[in-house]
Enzyme design. Sequence first.
Site, PDB file in Angstrom:
ATOM      1  CB  CYS A  50      -0.946   0.013   1.195  1.00  0.00           C
ATOM      2  SG  CYS A  50      -2.167  -1.288   1.110  1.00  0.00           S
ATOM      3  CG  HIS A  77      -3.043   3.683   2.499  1.00  0.00           C
ATOM      4  ND1 HIS A  77      -3.776   3.440   1.350  1.00  0.00           N
ATOM      5  CD2 HIS A  77      -3.057   2.505   3.196  1.00  0.00           C
ATOM      6  CE1 HIS A  77      -4.207   2.195   1.358  1.00  0.00           C
ATOM      7  NE2 HIS A  77      -3.793   1.611   2.468  1.00  0.00           N
ATOM      8  CG  ASN A 103      -7.266   0.026   1.686  1.00  0.00           C
ATOM      9  OD1 ASN A 103      -6.543   0.260   0.734  1.00  0.00           O
ATOM     10  ND2 ASN A 103      -6.789  -0.406   2.839  1.00  0.00           N
TER      11      ASN A 103
HETATM   12  N1  ACO Z   1     -19.514  -7.263   9.550  1.00  0.00           N
HETATM   13  C1  ACO Z   1     -20.010  -7.557  10.754  1.00  0.00           C
HETATM   14  N2  ACO Z   1     -19.280  -8.076  11.740  1.00  0.00           N
HETATM   15  C2  ACO Z   1     -17.979  -8.282  11.509  1.00  0.00           C
HETATM   16  C3  ACO Z   1     -17.389  -7.997  10.271  1.00  0.00           C
HETATM   17  C4  ACO Z   1     -18.218  -7.468   9.270  1.00  0.00           C
HETATM   18  N3  ACO Z   1     -17.749  -7.142   8.051  1.00  0.00           N
HETATM   19  N4  ACO Z   1     -16.067  -8.306  10.338  1.00  0.00           N
HETATM   20  C5  ACO Z   1     -15.838  -8.777  11.563  1.00  0.00           C
HETATM   21  N5  ACO Z   1     -16.998  -8.780  12.277  1.00  0.00           N
HETATM   22  C6  ACO Z   1     -17.210  -9.190  13.654  1.00  0.00           C
HETATM   23  C7  ACO Z   1     -16.195 -10.226  14.099  1.00  0.00           C
HETATM   24  O1  ACO Z   1     -16.599 -11.517  13.716  1.00  0.00           O
HETATM   25  C8  ACO Z   1     -16.225 -10.043  15.581  1.00  0.00           C
HETATM   26  O2  ACO Z   1     -17.339 -10.672  16.131  1.00  0.00           O
HETATM   27  P1  ACO Z   1     -17.238 -11.455  17.550  1.00  0.00           P
HETATM   28  O3  ACO Z   1     -16.871 -10.372  18.551  1.00  0.00           O
HETATM   29  O4  ACO Z   1     -18.589 -12.021  17.712  1.00  0.00           O
HETATM   30  O5  ACO Z   1     -16.146 -12.464  17.364  1.00  0.00           O
HETATM   31  C9  ACO Z   1     -16.450  -8.529  15.750  1.00  0.00           C
HETATM   32  O6  ACO Z   1     -17.012  -8.072  14.496  1.00  0.00           O
HETATM   33  C10 ACO Z   1     -15.166  -7.761  15.994  1.00  0.00           C
HETATM   34  O7  ACO Z   1     -14.201  -8.188  15.048  1.00  0.00           O
HETATM   35  P2  ACO Z   1     -12.768  -7.616  15.009  1.00  0.00           P
HETATM   36  O8  ACO Z   1     -12.014  -8.196  13.841  1.00  0.00           O
HETATM   37  O9  ACO Z   1     -12.148  -7.739  16.364  1.00  0.00           O
HETATM   38  O10 ACO Z   1     -13.135  -6.100  14.701  1.00  0.00           O
HETATM   39  P3  ACO Z   1     -12.286  -4.801  14.898  1.00  0.00           P
HETATM   40  O11 ACO Z   1     -13.014  -3.938  15.845  1.00  0.00           O
HETATM   41  O12 ACO Z   1     -10.831  -5.079  15.121  1.00  0.00           O
HETATM   42  O13 ACO Z   1     -12.442  -4.163  13.447  1.00  0.00           O
HETATM   43  C11 ACO Z   1     -11.138  -3.831  11.440  1.00  0.00           C
HETATM   44  C12 ACO Z   1     -11.916  -4.831  12.282  1.00  0.00           C
HETATM   45  C13 ACO Z   1     -12.110  -2.788  10.891  1.00  0.00           C
HETATM   46  C14 ACO Z   1     -10.482  -4.573  10.280  1.00  0.00           C
HETATM   47  C15 ACO Z   1     -10.076  -3.161  12.382  1.00  0.00           C
HETATM   48  O14 ACO Z   1      -9.287  -4.128  13.005  1.00  0.00           O
HETATM   49  C16 ACO Z   1      -9.223  -2.232  11.607  1.00  0.00           C
HETATM   50  O15 ACO Z   1      -9.635  -1.142  11.269  1.00  0.00           O
HETATM   51  N6  ACO Z   1      -7.968  -2.636  11.332  1.00  0.00           N
HETATM   52  C17 ACO Z   1      -7.099  -1.935  10.472  1.00  0.00           C
HETATM   53  C18 ACO Z   1      -6.907  -2.807   9.279  1.00  0.00           C
HETATM   54  C19 ACO Z   1      -7.078  -2.088   7.995  1.00  0.00           C
HETATM   55  O16 ACO Z   1      -7.539  -0.982   7.855  1.00  0.00           O
HETATM   56  N7  ACO Z   1      -6.680  -2.794   6.963  1.00  0.00           N
HETATM   57  C20 ACO Z   1      -6.736  -2.238   5.654  1.00  0.00           C
HETATM   58  C21 ACO Z   1      -5.880  -3.039   4.760  1.00  0.00           C
HETATM   59  S1  ACO Z   1      -4.221  -2.928   5.176  1.00  0.00           S
HETATM   60  C22 ACO Z   1      -3.646  -1.470   4.667  1.00  0.00           C
HETATM   61  O17 ACO Z   1      -4.213  -0.830   3.818  1.00  0.00           O
HETATM   62  C23 ACO Z   1      -2.420  -1.023   5.235  1.00  0.00           C
END
Ligand code: ACO
Length: 316
Positions: free
Chosen positions: A108, A243, A273
Site C-alpha cells: 500500500c 493512504h 481502500n
Molecule cells: N460485519 C459484521 N461483523 C464483523 C465484520 C463485518 N464485516 N467483520 C468482523 N466482524 C465481527 C467479528 O466476527 C467479531 O465478532 P465477535 O466479537 O462475535 O467475534 C467482531 O465483528 C469484531 O471483530 P474484530 O475483527 O475484532 O473487529 P475490529 O473492531 O478489530 O475491526 C477492522 C476490524 C475494521 C479490520 C479493524 O481491526 C481495523 O480497522 N484494522 C485496520 C486494518 C485495515 O484498515 N486494513 C486495511 C488493509 S491494510 C492497509 O491498507 C495497510
Amino acid sequence: MKILGTGSALPKMTLTNDMLTQYFDTSDAWISSRTGIKQRQVMSDEHLEDLAAEASRHALENAGLTATDLDFIICSNVLDEFISPPLGCRVQSLIGAQCPSINMNGACAGFIFALNTAEAYIKSGIAKHILVLAAEMPTRMVDWTERGTAVLFGDGAGAMVVGEGSQLKAVHLATKSAIDCLYQKQFINSTPFDIQEANKKSALQMEGREVFKLAVSSAMKDIQALMTEFKLESKDIQHYILHQANTRILDSICLNLKEDKSKFHQNIQRTGNTSSASIPILMDELNREGKLKEGDRLILSAFGAGFSTGTCLLQW
Ligand code: ACO
C-alpha cells in the site's frame, strides 16, 4: 521534482455496504462505524490495464503532455492478471508511449516508493518526464466469504506526470519487518525437486488490530520526523493526504497530531481502500477540485504490508 499533472480512474460498478449483506452476515452500520466506508467501486468486466491507462491519459492531459514526451514509466502494483509482462509495460503500449517501464511492489506504500524513485531519476538526469502510476485490484485478493477483509477494499488507478522542479521537499521510506500481520502468498508450480510443498492459492491474511496499531504508530513517527527536520508546525501544513486504509486510522493519526480534521482529506467513504492507488486518486480529486493552492504544504503518507511506510513533504 514537480507534479505536472494528475489523473485517476475508477471501475464503473458501485458496491454499497447494503449490497454486501447479500454475500455474508454484515451491516452498513458495522462497516461504516468500523471503517468509514459506505461504498466502493469494484472491477467487473474491466481489466486493470485499461483503468491504469485511463488514469495515465488523464494525467498526461492535465500536464499538457503526450505519451511520447515520457522518458520513463514507474508503476506501483500488487496484484495483476499477468505475472509477466508487468502492468507498466502493458500501460506503455496502451497509451502509445515509447519509453522504458518498470513495476514496483511496495504494497500500500508503493506509490510513495515510486515517487521517490522518480525523483532520483529526475535529479540524476536519467529522465525529464516520468509517469508515476498506481493501479490496484485488492477486491481480487480477498476471500469473498471472509467478511473481516472483503468489506474493506475497492479497485482503482491513480497517476501523476512528474518533471523537474522543487515541489518535493523530502521523502522518508522505511520497512520494519512485520510480515505475519498482513500478507498473501501466491500459487507457485511445484517441481520434482520441491523440498517443501508448493504454495497453494490463498487469500489476503490480516490481523486487523495489529495493522491498525502499526499504521498509526508508523505514520505518526514518519510525519513527526519530517516536521521536525523542516522545523514545521501544525499551521505550516495545509493538507494531509494519507493512504485511505480506514477512517478510524486516519482519525486516530489526526487526533494524535492534534490537527484539524478538515486538513485530513478522505474519499474512502466512496472508494474503499484501493491500496497504493489511494493517494494518487485522492490527489487527483483535490487537484481537479482546485483545493490545492500555490504555496500549500502537503504531507503524503502511506503504510502497508512489510510493514513498509513512505511519507513525503510537498509544496504545491
Ligand atoms: N460485519 C459484521 N461483523 C464483523 C465484520 C463485518 N464485516 N467483520 C468482523 N466482524 C465481527 C467479528 O466476527 C467479531 O465478532 P465477535 O466479537 O462475535 O467475534 C467482531 O465483528 C469484531 O471483530 P474484530 O475483527 O475484532 O473487529 P475490529 O473492531 O478489530 O475491526 C477492522 C476490524 C475494521 C479490520 C479493524 O481491526 C481495523 O480497522 N484494522 C485496520 C486494518 C485495515 O484498515 N486494513 C486495511 C488493509 S491494510 C492497509 O491498507 C495497510
